[in-house]
Design a protein around this motif. Structure first.
Motif, PDB file in Angstrom:
ATOM      1  N   VAL A   1       0.850  -1.178   0.000  1.00  0.00           N
ATOM      2  CA  VAL A   1       0.000   0.000   0.000  1.00  0.00           C
ATOM      3  C   VAL A   1       0.898   1.244   0.000  1.00  0.00           C
ATOM      4  O   VAL A   1       1.922   1.269   0.683  1.00  0.00           O
ATOM      5  CB  VAL A   1      -0.913   0.003   1.242  1.00  0.00           C
ATOM      6  N   PRO A   2       0.563   2.286  -0.760  1.00  0.00           N
ATOM      7  CA  PRO A   2       1.433   3.467  -0.823  1.00  0.00           C
ATOM      8  C   PRO A   2       1.433   4.263   0.484  1.00  0.00           C
ATOM      9  O   PRO A   2       0.489   4.185   1.273  1.00  0.00           O
ATOM     10  CB  PRO A   2       0.827   4.291  -1.958  1.00  0.00           C
ATOM     11  N   PHE A   3       2.498   5.035   0.679  1.00  0.00           N
ATOM     12  CA  PHE A   3       2.571   5.942   1.817  1.00  0.00           C
ATOM     13  C   PHE A   3       1.554   7.065   1.632  1.00  0.00           C
ATOM     14  O   PHE A   3       1.211   7.429   0.515  1.00  0.00           O
ATOM     15  CB  PHE A   3       3.962   6.557   1.929  1.00  0.00           C
ATOM     16  N   PRO A   4       1.069   7.665   2.731  1.00  0.00           N
ATOM     17  CA  PRO A   4       0.143   8.797   2.611  1.00  0.00           C
ATOM     18  C   PRO A   4       0.832  10.015   1.996  1.00  0.00           C
ATOM     19  O   PRO A   4       2.065  10.088   1.933  1.00  0.00           O
ATOM     20  CB  PRO A   4      -0.279   9.059   4.060  1.00  0.00           C
ATOM     21  N   PRO A   5       0.040  11.003   1.547  1.00  0.00           N
ATOM     22  CA  PRO A   5       0.598  12.141   0.805  1.00  0.00           C
ATOM     23  C   PRO A   5       1.616  12.967   1.577  1.00  0.00           C
ATOM     24  O   PRO A   5       2.481  13.605   0.973  1.00  0.00           O
ATOM     25  CB  PRO A   5      -0.643  12.985   0.485  1.00  0.00           C
ATOM     26  N   MET A   6       1.552  12.984   2.911  1.00  0.00           N
ATOM     27  CA  MET A   6       2.472  13.816   3.687  1.00  0.00           C
ATOM     28  C   MET A   6       3.736  13.062   4.096  1.00  0.00           C
ATOM     29  O   MET A   6       4.625  13.637   4.718  1.00  0.00           O
ATOM     30  CB  MET A   6       1.784  14.379   4.930  1.00  0.00           C
ATOM     31  N   GLU A   7       3.835  11.783   3.739  1.00  0.00           N
ATOM     32  CA  GLU A   7       5.018  10.990   4.053  1.00  0.00           C
ATOM     33  C   GLU A   7       6.056  11.189   2.952  1.00  0.00           C
ATOM     34  O   GLU A   7       5.889  10.709   1.834  1.00  0.00           O
ATOM     35  CB  GLU A   7       4.640   9.514   4.169  1.00  0.00           C
ATOM     36  N   THR A   8       7.113  11.930   3.268  1.00  0.00           N
ATOM     37  CA  THR A   8       8.072  12.323   2.230  1.00  0.00           C
ATOM     38  C   THR A   8       9.243  11.364   2.086  1.00  0.00           C
ATOM     39  O   THR A   8      10.020  11.491   1.140  1.00  0.00           O
ATOM     40  CB  THR A   8       8.620  13.730   2.520  1.00  0.00           C
ATOM     41  N   ARG A   9       9.389  10.412   3.021  1.00  0.00           N
ATOM     42  CA  ARG A   9      10.488   9.456   2.847  1.00  0.00           C
ATOM     43  C   ARG A   9      10.185   8.550   1.659  1.00  0.00           C
ATOM     44  O   ARG A   9       9.020   8.220   1.386  1.00  0.00           O
ATOM     45  CB  ARG A   9      10.697   8.632   4.122  1.00  0.00           C
ATOM     46  N   PRO A  10      11.205   8.142   0.924  1.00  0.00           N
ATOM     47  CA  PRO A  10      10.965   7.323  -0.278  1.00  0.00           C
ATOM     48  C   PRO A  10      10.429   5.947   0.075  1.00  0.00           C
ATOM     49  O   PRO A  10      10.785   5.366   1.108  1.00  0.00           O
ATOM     50  CB  PRO A  10      12.356   7.230  -0.912  1.00  0.00           C
ATOM     51  N   ALA A  11       9.555   5.461  -0.775  1.00  0.00           N
ATOM     52  CA  ALA A  11       9.006   4.120  -0.577  1.00  0.00           C
ATOM     53  C   ALA A  11      10.078   3.076  -0.848  1.00  0.00           C
ATOM     54  O   ALA A  11      11.003   3.293  -1.638  1.00  0.00           O
ATOM     55  CB  ALA A  11       7.816   3.906  -1.507  1.00  0.00           C
ATOM     56  N   GLU A  12       9.952   1.959  -0.169  1.00  0.00           N
ATOM     57  CA  GLU A  12      10.901   0.879  -0.389  1.00  0.00           C
ATOM     58  C   GLU A  12      10.691   0.278  -1.776  1.00  0.00           C
ATOM     59  O   GLU A  12       9.572   0.093  -2.234  1.00  0.00           O
ATOM     60  CB  GLU A  12      10.720  -0.201   0.678  1.00  0.00           C
ATOM     61  N   VAL A  13      11.797  -0.017  -2.431  1.00  0.00           N
ATOM     62  CA  VAL A  13      11.751  -0.602  -3.770  1.00  0.00           C
ATOM     63  C   VAL A  13      12.252  -2.033  -3.689  1.00  0.00           C
ATOM     64  O   VAL A  13      13.323  -2.292  -3.139  1.00  0.00           O
ATOM     65  CB  VAL A  13      12.612   0.209  -4.767  1.00  0.00           C
ATOM     66  N   SER A  14      11.474  -2.934  -4.216  1.00  0.00           N
ATOM     67  CA  SER A  14      11.867  -4.339  -4.202  1.00  0.00           C
ATOM     68  C   SER A  14      13.139  -4.540  -5.013  1.00  0.00           C
ATOM     69  O   SER A  14      13.266  -4.031  -6.132  1.00  0.00           O
ATOM     70  CB  SER A  14      10.741  -5.205  -4.785  1.00  0.00           C
ATOM     71  N   LYS A  15      14.101  -5.256  -4.413  1.00  0.00           N
ATOM     72  CA  LYS A  15      15.369  -5.475  -5.101  1.00  0.00           C
ATOM     73  C   LYS A  15      15.227  -6.474  -6.247  1.00  0.00           C
ATOM     74  O   LYS A  15      15.985  -6.452  -7.204  1.00  0.00           O
ATOM     75  CB  LYS A  15      16.417  -5.966  -4.096  1.00  0.00           C
ATOM     76  N   GLU A  16      14.257  -7.355  -6.121  1.00  0.00           N
ATOM     77  CA  GLU A  16      14.053  -8.366  -7.151  1.00  0.00           C
ATOM     78  C   GLU A  16      12.574  -8.421  -7.524  1.00  0.00           C
ATOM     79  O   GLU A  16      11.709  -8.380  -6.661  1.00  0.00           O
ATOM     80  CB  GLU A  16      14.501  -9.749  -6.663  1.00  0.00           C
ATOM     81  N   ILE A  17      12.322  -8.485  -8.818  1.00  0.00           N
ATOM     82  CA  ILE A  17      10.962  -8.677  -9.314  1.00  0.00           C
ATOM     83  C   ILE A  17      10.922 -10.015 -10.040  1.00  0.00           C
ATOM     84  O   ILE A  17      11.647 -10.217 -11.021  1.00  0.00           O
ATOM     85  CB  ILE A  17      10.536  -7.536 -10.265  1.00  0.00           C
TER      86      ILE A  17
END
Length: 411
Positions: A199-215
């Protein structure tokens, strides 16, 4: 409607356009496209391009009949080709589509097709479809970039329902089949991604979302065109006729209940947008999800009847988000889906080459609340947007969540 009235429709359509205030300055970026996200739209529009050669494209204009038994003569249809989002849209650029241009008319769709030629040196090209509802002058608009900064290339194939209407949804129920048609090569290559997304971070959360290292990706090889292809797995597929090219089509496959909620476990995930962290953790850990959710809704509203309305309204927004914004993620998990659920349909929507802007009414013009979604170039889809997050969203976001939690938010 008699023949004379039918002949007058194109004249009335252009008269309407010319009579609009500021029409001489009308551009794609200044055109409000909020009707495409309305809960009460009568039509759904889509443009599906197929590349026939380096400069030639077949444009499939698909109009979904959301309104029950609409009459073709109620609407005026037109298309235009633009070289930028800021190009003035003049009557000389506008091409009418009449009943004679229809190549398909079913219970669910009207279909037009036009083949267009672009100059070899043109770097940006946008196809625009406009449908005017002549009853209340509602203007439905959709556009697609044929060439541009955020488009690698267009595919040279398409996929279709069994009645050969182009497939115009953002998702397909797993186990169903589509018919693929190619321009040149007889086979199509497929990749399958069983990935699931957070689920995405809320609009006021400015830290970057975690990116999966492997897809994880499964190379499923080639299959022949012009034979129905059944897609049995839930995830998303990427199709290409040439694996060395950057042109392809993505298709999300979903569970049988989609775009509605599937089960209690999925419902627990979906209420995260209006829950406190402690509430959501409690729901996630509960052994009996149904019982925990019943208690959750009653605790929010303290009134069973208000709780029923809250549940109905909230999951209605989830359903519309899935219909409108699904790409390789479920629509409710996208940034636009999240904002749509909490804030409701935007009052105004404007597209620019590099962004999409949603506006909500404030106290006055200067206090409008705007959410800007930046366009991201990705091989999977030319229409992927991420929210420009800011701490400034916190007051309005918490206000809307409080309204939801009290059972007073309904659109």
């Amino acid at each position: 409607m008699n023949q004379k009235q039918l002949l007058l429709l194109p004249v009335l359509f252009f008269s309407f356009l010319l009579s609009q205030s500021g029409f001489a300055q009308k551009t794609l970026s200044s055109t409000d496209q909020s009707l495409r996200y309305s809960l009460y739209s009568r039509l759904g529009l889509k443009i599906i391009p197929i590349k026939l050669s380096s400069t030639t494209y077949k444009l499939q204009f698909v109009v979904e009949k959301i309104e029950e038994a609409p009459t073709f003569e109620t609407f005026s249809f037109s298309y235009a080709l633009l070289s930028s989002y800021e190009q003035e849209i003049t009557s000389s650029l506008t091409n009418l589509l009449t009943a004679q241009d229809l190549v398909g008319d079913t219970d669910r769709h009207w279909l037009f097709e036009k083949t267009v030629e672009l100059p070899a040196d043109q770097s940006t090209a946008i196809a625009l479809l406009t449908v005017l509802d002549t009853r209340q002058q509602d203007e439905y608009v959709i556009h697609v970039d044929l060439k541009g900064l955020f488009v690698f290339d267009q595919p040279d194939f398409g996929y279709y329902y069994s009645n050969e209407i182009p497939f115009d949804q953002n998702y397909l129920t797993k186990g169903e089949a589509l018919l693929f048609k190619t321009v040149t090569k007889p086979a199509i290559h497929s990749y399958f991604y069983p990935s699931r997304f957070d689920v995405p971070f809320p609009p006021m959360e400015t830290r970057p979302a975690e990116v999966s290292k492997e897809i994880k990706v499964e190379n499923q090889g080639d299959f022949l065109a012009n034979i129905p292809k059944q897609l049995n797995d839930e995830g998303y597929y990427f199709f290409q006729t040439d694996t060395s090219s950057q042109a392809g089509i993505i298709l999300k496959t979903v569970h049988d209940a989609f775009p509605k909620v599937k089960d209690w476990d999925e419902m627990v995930q979906m209420v995260t947008y209006i829950s406190t962290r402690k509430e959501h953790e409690t729901l996630l850990l509960a052994q009996d999800k149904k019982k925990a959710l019943d208690e959750y809704w009653i605790n929010l509203t303290r009134n069973p009847e208000v709780a029923k309305d809250l549940i109905r309204n909230y999951f209605r927004m989830v359903e519309f988000s899935n219909i409108l914004f699904t790409d390789f993620k479920e629509g409710w998990k996208t940034d636009r889906g999240m904002v749509y659920i909490v804030m409701g349909p935007p009052q105004e929507v404007n597209f620019f080459e590099d962004r999409e802007v949603w506006s909500y009414a404030g106290i006055d013009e200067t206090s409008k609340i705007r959410f800007t979604f930046a366009r991201v170039k990705t091989l999977l889809t030319p229409h992927f947007y991420t929210l420009n997050r800011s701490r400034a969203y916190q007051p309005v976001w918490f206000k809307n969540i409080s309204q939801w939690r009290s059972g007073r938010m309904a659109f």
